[in-house]
Write a protein that holds these residues in place. Structure first.
Motif, short mmCIF file in Angstrom:
data_model
loop_
_atom_site.label_atom_id
_atom_site.label_comp_id
_atom_site.label_asym_id
_atom_site.label_seq_id
_atom_site.Cartn_x
_atom_site.Cartn_y
_atom_site.Cartn_z
N ASP A 35 0.94 -1.01 0.35
CA ASP A 35 0.10 -0.24 0.31
C ASP A 35 0.85 1.22 0.45
O ASP A 35 0.26 1.79 0.33
CB ASP A 35 -0.96 -0.33 0.47
N ARG A 36 1.97 0.95 -0.26
CA ARG A 36 2.85 2.56 0.13
C ARG A 36 4.79 2.00 -1.13
O ARG A 36 5.11 1.82 -0.55
CB ARG A 36 3.38 2.82 1.25
N LEU A 37 3.66 2.49 -2.31
CA LEU A 37 4.84 2.88 -3.18
C LEU A 37 5.77 3.63 -2.89
O LEU A 37 5.61 4.87 -2.66
CB LEU A 37 4.18 3.02 -4.74
N GLY B 254 14.29 7.30 -1.61
CA GLY B 254 14.12 5.57 -2.21
C GLY B 254 16.05 5.27 -2.66
O GLY B 254 16.23 4.62 -3.36
N LYS B 255 16.74 6.88 -2.38
CA LYS B 255 18.12 6.08 -2.65
C LYS B 255 19.12 4.42 -2.61
O LYS B 255 19.35 4.40 -3.33
CB LYS B 255 18.94 7.25 -2.25
N SER B 256 18.81 4.15 -1.11
CA SER B 256 19.28 2.81 -0.75
C SER B 256 18.29 1.98 -1.28
O SER B 256 18.92 1.09 -1.38
CB SER B 256 19.27 2.92 0.74
N THR B 257 16.64 2.32 -2.20
CA THR B 257 16.93 0.89 -1.97
C THR B 257 16.72 0.82 -3.95
O THR B 257 16.67 -0.86 -4.01
CB THR B 257 14.98 1.70 -2.06
N VAL B 258 17.01 2.06 -3.95
CA VAL B 258 17.93 1.75 -5.81
C VAL B 258 19.06 0.36 -5.56
O VAL B 258 19.00 -0.67 -6.27
CB VAL B 258 18.29 2.49 -5.94
N PRO C 249 15.64 13.91 -1.95
CA PRO C 249 15.37 14.37 -0.63
C PRO C 249 15.46 13.11 0.42
O PRO C 249 15.45 11.95 -0.65
CB PRO C 249 14.07 14.67 -0.65
N SER C 250 15.97 12.98 1.75
CA SER C 250 15.70 12.38 2.71
C SER C 250 14.87 11.21 2.44
O SER C 250 13.58 11.51 2.22
CB SER C 250 16.55 12.70 4.05
N GLY C 251 14.87 9.94 1.82
CA GLY C 251 13.43 8.71 2.16
C GLY C 251 13.23 8.67 0.72
O GLY C 251 12.25 7.97 0.76
#
Ligand code: ATP
Length: 303
Positions: A66-68, A92-96, A88-90
């Motif tokens: 529920d949260r893309l 998704g940089k680390s998610t890459v 900006p923080s959050g």
């Protein structure tokens, strides 16, 4: 008994090390343990590295349905280039990195390395090709020799020392009470953030991967240590055509990147070189002005 206990002890050490490494990786990447572990698809092929070009194509992903975090995220990282991901923080940089390393798979879209879908390749060959210097390098409760050797378990003592020399940490190690046999990590000898990161660089040097990730590699350091560290990164890890991706907070460290990808709300907001993005006058420009006017001692110059 002595002869038998030696190999058994050795196996015990290896087992404990592997287990510990696994735990540390989970801590390192802040992983949720509930999600299904990623496995090879039947018939998965080894990844064949050509130049290390990376492509995200219409990637959708959320840690929770529920949260893309990513909505149709698309970008290309050219082979052998130095690329920075900012935003900006959050955003998704680390998610890459987590998707590229396949800690998670996207819900739709494709991620390709040298035109091979990573979803179709053998996990082991994928992870062997990617090295990471994390922000806060986890050290295992073990001696320094083991901690660096984790980069490549069959490296000799000499190779470990050589890597430490290139990462400018060899002399520091020699000055410690027991040199390379000094125990570090939890309840071991405390060493500084800069020294930890140099050990991480030595680890990655041993691994010698064609694709390299720096996750906020310089954020916790003072300016002098940061400059020193960037110098050793530039002269050691970036000494040959290697795709390197910097996840950066402080824009000063990305000025010289071949390409800067600016992310916002799960998509690429803009991309280009530092000069191009400043000229564009968009989000990157605003972030740059913001950081330049920041009163912190880590000031960056006006454009
Ligand atoms: P920062 O610059 O602050 O390090 P980031 O751009 O690297 O942030 P990510 O760490 O990729 O951002 O996180 C993207 C979003 O996903 C954030 O909103 C974060 O709260 C969320 N998130 C990250 N990891 C998890 C997780 N394991 N489970 C649930 N949500 C997560």
């Amino acid at each position: 008994i002595f002869q038998l206990s030696l190999p058994l002890n050795f196996l015990g050490t290896i087992y404990r090390e592997l287990r510990q490494n696994l735990l540390d990786m989970e801590v390192l990447f802040n992983l949720q343990t509930e999600h299904a572990p990623i496995k090879d698809k039947p018939g998965a092929q080894p990844l064949v590295l050509k130049g290390g070009a990376i492509r995200f194509e219409n990637v959708n992903f959320g840690y929770h349905p529920d949260r893309l975090i990513f909505r149709d995220l698309s970008f290309t990282i050219p082979a052998g280039k130095k690329v920075a991901i900012v935003g900006p923080s959050g955003c998704g940089k680390s998610t890459v990195f987590r998707l590229l390393y396949r800690f998670y798979d996207p819900s739709s879209g494709r991620i390709l390395i040298d035109d091979q879908e990573i979803h179709e390749t053998q996990l082991e060959s994928l992870r062997r090709s990617i090295g990471v210097v994390p922000q806060d390098t986890p050290l295992f409760h073990s001696d320094i020799m083991h901690n660096v050797r984790y980069g490549r378990l069959d490296a000799t003592d000499e190779e470990v020392k050589e890597a430490a020399m290139k990462a400018s940490v060899h002399n520091t190690v020699l000055s410690l009470p027991e040199g390379y046999s000094t125990t570090v990590g939890e309840r071991g000898l405390m060493i500084s953030g800069g020294e930890k990161q140099r050990l991480a660089i030595a680890r990655v040097l041993l691994k010698n991967p064609p694709i390299l990730f720096f996750d906020e590699a310089t954020s916790a350091l003072d300016t002098h240590t940061e400059t020193e560290l960037m110098r050793s990164i530039n002269t050691t890890l970036l000494d040959r055509a290697r795709t390197s991706i910097f996840i950066a907070h402080r824009l000063r460290t990305v000025v010289e990147a071949d390409l800067i990808i600016v992310m916002k709300e799960g998509q690429v907001a803009e991309q280009g070189t530092h000069e191009e993005l400043l000229r564009l006058g968009g989000l990157y420009h605003d972030m740059w002005i913001q950081q330049a006017s920041d009163n912190s001692p880590e000031r960056i110059p006006e454009p």
